[in-house]
Write an enzyme that holds these catalytic residues in place. Sequence first.
Site, PDB file in Angstrom:
ATOM      1  N   ASN A 208      73.757  76.486  36.418  1.00  0.00           N
ATOM      2  CA  ASN A 208      72.621  75.561  36.392  1.00  0.00           C
ATOM      3  C   ASN A 208      72.406  75.061  34.964  1.00  0.00           C
ATOM      4  O   ASN A 208      73.125  75.463  34.053  1.00  0.00           O
ATOM      5  CB  ASN A 208      71.365  76.228  36.969  1.00  0.00           C
ATOM      6  CG  ASN A 208      70.992  77.475  36.201  1.00  0.00           C
ATOM      7  OD1 ASN A 208      70.683  77.404  35.012  1.00  0.00           O
ATOM      8  ND2 ASN A 208      71.049  78.629  36.868  1.00  0.00           N
ATOM      9  N   GLY A 270      61.152  87.663  33.076  1.00  0.00           N
ATOM     10  CA  GLY A 270      62.359  87.075  33.681  1.00  0.00           C
ATOM     11  C   GLY A 270      62.360  85.569  33.453  1.00  0.00           C
ATOM     12  O   GLY A 270      61.921  84.804  34.308  1.00  0.00           O
ATOM     13  N   ALA A 272      65.169  83.938  32.738  1.00  0.00           N
ATOM     14  CA  ALA A 272      66.501  83.400  33.058  1.00  0.00           C
ATOM     15  C   ALA A 272      66.444  82.569  34.329  1.00  0.00           C
ATOM     16  O   ALA A 272      65.628  82.823  35.215  1.00  0.00           O
ATOM     17  CB  ALA A 272      67.484  84.564  33.253  1.00  0.00           C
ATOM     18  N   ASP A 276      70.463  81.476  42.742  1.00  0.00           N
ATOM     19  CA  ASP A 276      70.004  82.135  43.975  1.00  0.00           C
ATOM     20  C   ASP A 276      71.170  82.610  44.827  1.00  0.00           C
ATOM     21  O   ASP A 276      71.045  83.569  45.568  1.00  0.00           O
ATOM     22  CB  ASP A 276      69.156  81.149  44.792  1.00  0.00           C
ATOM     23  CG  ASP A 276      67.817  80.897  44.118  1.00  0.00           C
ATOM     24  OD1 ASP A 276      67.260  81.860  43.566  1.00  0.00           O
ATOM     25  OD2 ASP A 276      67.346  79.734  44.109  1.00  0.00           O
ATOM     26  N   ILE A 306      66.203  89.740  41.144  1.00  0.00           N
ATOM     27  CA  ILE A 306      65.960  90.630  39.985  1.00  0.00           C
ATOM     28  C   ILE A 306      64.465  90.875  39.778  1.00  0.00           C
ATOM     29  O   ILE A 306      64.025  92.010  39.588  1.00  0.00           O
ATOM     30  CB  ILE A 306      66.626  90.050  38.712  1.00  0.00           C
ATOM     31  CG1 ILE A 306      68.141  89.937  38.930  1.00  0.00           C
ATOM     32  CG2 ILE A 306      66.313  90.918  37.496  1.00  0.00           C
ATOM     33  CD1 ILE A 306      68.906  89.297  37.788  1.00  0.00           C
ATOM     34  N   PHE A 323      59.272  83.613  36.163  1.00  0.00           N
ATOM     35  CA  PHE A 323      59.200  82.166  36.011  1.00  0.00           C
ATOM     36  C   PHE A 323      59.444  81.512  37.374  1.00  0.00           C
ATOM     37  O   PHE A 323      60.252  82.022  38.156  1.00  0.00           O
ATOM     38  CB  PHE A 323      60.275  81.669  35.030  1.00  0.00           C
ATOM     39  CG  PHE A 323      59.787  81.577  33.610  1.00  0.00           C
ATOM     40  CD1 PHE A 323      59.462  82.721  32.903  1.00  0.00           C
ATOM     41  CD2 PHE A 323      59.658  80.334  32.980  1.00  0.00           C
ATOM     42  CE1 PHE A 323      59.016  82.645  31.594  1.00  0.00           C
ATOM     43  CE2 PHE A 323      59.205  80.246  31.676  1.00  0.00           C
ATOM     44  CZ  PHE A 323      58.879  81.398  30.976  1.00  0.00           C
ATOM     45  N   LYS A 341      56.773  88.331  45.168  1.00  0.00           N
ATOM     46  CA  LYS A 341      57.633  89.137  44.280  1.00  0.00           C
ATOM     47  C   LYS A 341      56.928  90.384  43.775  1.00  0.00           C
ATOM     48  O   LYS A 341      57.530  91.216  43.113  1.00  0.00           O
ATOM     49  CB  LYS A 341      58.078  88.312  43.059  1.00  0.00           C
ATOM     50  CG  LYS A 341      58.720  87.002  43.389  1.00  0.00           C
ATOM     51  CD  LYS A 341      60.151  87.163  43.808  1.00  0.00           C
ATOM     52  CE  LYS A 341      60.689  85.814  44.223  1.00  0.00           C
ATOM     53  NZ  LYS A 341      62.111  85.736  44.290  1.00  0.00           N
TER      54      LYS A 341
END
Length: 426
Positions: A208, A270, A272, A276, A306, A323, A341
């Site tokens: 990405n 997180g 990064a 997916d 993660i 994020f 999450k």
Amino acid sequence: MLNNKNILLIISGGIAAYKSLELIRGLRKERANVRCILTKNGEKFVTPMSLAALSEHKVYTDLWSLKDEREMGHIRLSREADLIVIAPASANLIAKMAHGLADDLASTCLLASDKPIMIAPAMNPMMWNHPATQNNMKILLQRDIIQIEPKSGEMACGETGIGRMSEPDDILSSIKDFFSEKPLKNMKAIVTSGPTYEAIDPVRFLGNRSSGKQGHAIATALIQAGAHVHYITGPTHLPHPKGATIIEIESAEEMLAHVEKNLPADLFIGAAAVCDWTVETDHLQKIKKKDNLTPPQLNLKENPDILKKVSLSSKRPQLVIGFAAETENLNNNAKDKLKHKNCDWIVGNEISPEQNVFGNSENQVCLFQYTEDRKEIIQTDLPRMTKIKIAQKLVNEIIHYFETIQKDNRNECTNPSLNVVPYGSQ
Ligand SMILES: Cc1cc2nc3c(=O)[nH]c(=O)nc-3n(C[C@H](O)[C@H](O)[C@H](O)COP(=O)(O)O)c2cc1C
């Protein structure tokens, strides 16, 4: 902040030595005690008289001065300092330090000291870029010497490039920063950053557009606040944040493995852009394009989540921040992510093409946080600003969070031994 701090300032032989006079003035204004060592070659550029007048102390130039040795001694000079600052640091002195040479007062004091050292290199761009100097700097940085990076610009010799010494005000700020209270001292943070690459075959991958700039800025702001940062990064073109423990990965699986290996921690961010999906079968050889054959089908499977795994881990950090990068419905999607999450905060990141944030130094985010009872979500919209500013605002919010829980612990806890101790300090 610098009141009564003992600074040993070493001035070596370079044109920028004149800037050390301004630095001494700034240090004295902040009430620091300044002792100066001037190298023999440094004396060609500034006089001991000027340094003595500004520092209000005798200036030391000679290893073999019986009078100086009786009065102060080179061992005492180096041991009484709270911080040693070398400004300017010549290529010659940097080389001597890297290889442990001690053939004059400055280099002998440096070798005889276990005090923190800050160096402001200053030299011609060719000297700075020379592999010898670069290798020497690498050696010094491995010894945790604090480098005040040289700047780019026109040099006294007429050449242009990197090598100019930082301005005295910037050096003074770094010295103040060194002595400042570090609110996240002893905290361990894991920060993920950059994209992940999912291999299709040995030469191709799914990836990405993440540049890693936001994660990099967050890691840097955390380090400045005193945290020990474990920085787990996918492939980017950025230099690594200084002072972090660096772990380079490619795939989401690798990133997860290193995140889990680095738990427990006090804080997880997180940042990064984890792919997916990954490719079900990773081909060992390059997939060949053949005439008259239909293109290969790529079967995708879901990558591990993660953020969710960290949030549900038995070693869950006290604060887990994720994020949400969204091209549409940012608010709803970010709130959904926060709920599903099981993390504590979500930084909603508007990444529609009109926002043009990929690779840009600016970003557009809003912060979603649970209230203390986790019944409601508070949304804070931030205006578009640089990724560095966003990182600083986020870190301020993190500092506030940890200060609040520590205060609550102190109020509730009559037995001080039951207070929460940052994981990083154990
Ligand atoms: C006019 C002039 C300017 C110099 N400027 C620099 C400089 O900016 N940086 C540097 O590393 N060396 C510079 N040098 C070379 C150093 O002075 C020389 O390497 C010296 O050995 C450094 O000694 P020291 O490290 O003991 O102070 C310059 C030399 C001259 C003649």
